[in-house]
Scaffold this active site. Structure first.
Site, mmCIF file in Angstrom:
data_model
loop_
_atom_site.group_PDB
_atom_site.id
_atom_site.type_symbol
_atom_site.label_atom_id
_atom_site.label_comp_id
_atom_site.label_asym_id
_atom_site.label_seq_id
_atom_site.Cartn_x
_atom_site.Cartn_y
_atom_site.Cartn_z
ATOM 1 N N ARG A 33 2.739 1.866 -3.288
ATOM 2 C CA ARG A 33 1.908 2.227 -4.433
ATOM 3 C C ARG A 33 1.866 3.747 -4.632
ATOM 4 N NH1 ARG A 33 -2.474 0.148 -2.746
ATOM 5 N NH2 ARG A 33 -2.033 -1.940 -3.543
ATOM 6 N N TYR A 89 12.456 17.412 11.641
ATOM 7 C CA TYR A 89 11.318 18.171 12.152
ATOM 8 C C TYR A 89 11.711 19.463 12.871
ATOM 9 C CZ TYR A 89 8.556 14.048 11.091
ATOM 10 O OH TYR A 89 7.945 13.027 10.438
ATOM 11 N N HIS A 140 0.822 -1.209 0.000
ATOM 12 C CA HIS A 140 0.000 0.000 0.000
ATOM 13 C C HIS A 140 0.855 1.257 0.000
ATOM 14 C CE1 HIS A 140 -2.316 3.254 1.978
ATOM 15 N NE2 HIS A 140 -3.307 2.786 1.231
ATOM 16 N N GLU A 141 1.890 1.277 0.830
ATOM 17 C CA GLU A 141 2.730 2.460 0.944
ATOM 18 C C GLU A 141 3.611 2.670 -0.280
ATOM 19 O OE1 GLU A 141 2.615 4.786 3.250
ATOM 20 O OE2 GLU A 141 0.911 3.717 4.112
ATOM 21 N N GLY A 193 8.631 11.766 4.724
ATOM 22 C CA GLY A 193 8.861 10.653 5.645
ATOM 23 C C GLY A 193 8.180 9.383 5.182
#
Length: 436
Positions: free
Chosen positions: A229, A343, A226-227, A394
């Site tokens: 894609r 960050y 999923h990530e 990230g």
């Protein structure tokens, strides 16, 4: 072939045979003593019987025999005759001077002799000691012979009994063999014999660990697919935009975005590979590690990046040793420093601290960035989760990898607010920790 049935059968029959031989040996020694006492008494009675006839007439005792069935040799010495009387054709035994029992060697044979006196005559009744040994051995053989005869029958019976005893193991093996590769349900414990239950419990624990591992693998593969894609789709779009660019400036912008997308995808793949290497089942042996030295090397490696972003990166450390995977701990510190540098806004500070904490080793990374809201501090350890305030670029795997490394070393990790209002990440490890 390494067969439990065969080894048990050989052990049982061997023990029986050894016990039979030992029993025969004990019987032989005991029987030899009893036979010796009985035959000694027989020699004494014969000698005393001859003595009670007062003086024996040699003229009437001249008859000799060579009958081998005679167990006793009688010899009588009389001063009136040159040669002693002998009940068998044999070389005279040495004449004894004292009354009673004597054992001696004569012409290569051992003799047991009882001597007594009648007037001027000396009466000796003798017997070969070999006879006593033969009688005792015959008694022992009679004891051992039934054992040897019944041994083959016991072997067949033992083979059947051991087979019946091992039947639950075969049933367990058959049950496992008939299962589908994806069937990881636990085996019934109470239906197994008491001796097999520890094995079944261990198998169930293994099946449970395999089920957890496969479930983790499936979830990880689904999350990774999923990530991946999204960045791959973005890369495809950037390529299409670059192709359609009508000017060099538009193409340069598209290629720059394409390069950033490739970097993000590369980092995501690297993080995924890092998590795969941190699988506890593939853990390497633990070694003694100076955590302060590991932190120092990471800080020096990240210092150019901090200067490029206009950040102050510092280290405060005290040498502290723990047992673990050096490369994994290096990844932990590097991920924490990377997150802090990513960050924290320009002009901010990032501080790395390493020190002993009682019986533990502690590493902390504090920054002056925006921090993480308290309600999100637990969720940020989930794979692929990114906070609402997180900037782009990230992968959502950094803190998940950190917690996996901490768990691998039997430690704890906590998130809090730093003194400067940013994020404080504190990881603690047992000073003598070993990799789980």
């Amino acid at each position: 072939m390494n067969s439990i049935r065969r080894r048990l059968l050989v052990a049982l029959l061997g023990a029986l045979l050894v016990a039979g031989v030992a029993g025969a040996g004990v019987t032989f020694l005991s029987a030899r003593g009893e036979v010796s006492r009985l035959l000694d008494e027989e020699l004494r009675q014969v000698a005393l019987s001859l003595r009670d006839h007062s003086r024996l007439d040699f003229a009437r005792l001249e008859s000799r025999t060579s009958d081998p069935d005679l167990r006793v040799l009688v010899q009588i010495w009389d001063p009136a005759f040159d040669r002693p009387y002998s009940s068998r054709v044999a070389t005279p035994l040495p004449r004894q001077k004292d009354e009673g029992f004597t054992t001696l060697e004569h012409e290569g044979r051992a003799w047991r002799i009882y001597t007594t006196f009648s007037a001027k005559q000396i009466i000796q009744v003798a017997q070969p000691t070999l006879l006593r040994t033969e009688l005792a051995a015959l008694t022992a053989v009679r004891l051992l012979l039934p054992v040897l005869v019944i041994l083959p029958l016991l072997g067949v019976l033992g083979w059947w009994i051991v087979g019946r005893g091992l039947a639950p193991l075969k049933a367990l093996a058959d049950s496992l063999a008939q299962r589908a590769p994806t069937s990881l349900e636990p085996m019934p414990v109470l239906e197994s014999p008491e001796e097999v239950q520890p094995l079944v419990r261990s198998l169930n624990e293994l099946l449970a660990r395999l089920d957890d591992a496969f479930d983790t693998q499936r979830r990880f593969a689904a999350d990774a697919a999923h990530e991946l894609r999204t960045p791959l789709t973005a890369l495809t779009l950037q390529i299409q935009i670059a192709r359609r660019a009508e000017s060099l400036e538009e193409r340069a912008v598209a290629l720059d975005r394409l390069e950033q997308g490739v970097k993000r995808a590369t980092r995501l793949v690297q993080q995924l590979l890092t998590m795969a290497r941190l699988d506890p089942d593939a853990a390497r042996p633990a070694t003694a590690i100076d955590l302060a030295s590991v932190a120092a090397s990471v800080v020096e490696e990240k210092r150019p990046l901090a200067e490029q972003r206009g950040l102050s990166l510092s280290l405060a450390s005290v040498p502290v040793t723990l047992y673990g995977q050096e490369e994994a701990l290096r990844i932990l510190v590097a991920n924490l420093v990377d997150n802090a540098l990513r960050y924290t806004p320009p002009g901010g500070t990032v501080e790395v601290r390493v020190a002993p904490d009682g019986d533990h080793a502690r590493v902390e990374v504090a920054d002056s960035g925006p921090g993480i809201p308290e309600e999100e501090r637990e969720r940020v350890f989930d794979r692929f989760y990114r906070g609402r305030q997180a900037p782009g670029g990230g992968s959502g795997l950094g803190l998940a990898i950190v917690r996996q490394i901490v768990t691998l070393h039997g430690g704890w990790i906590a998130l809090d607010q730093s003194p400067s209002g940013g994020l404080l990440v504190s990881a603690r490890f047992p000073a003598k920790a070993t990799v789980a």
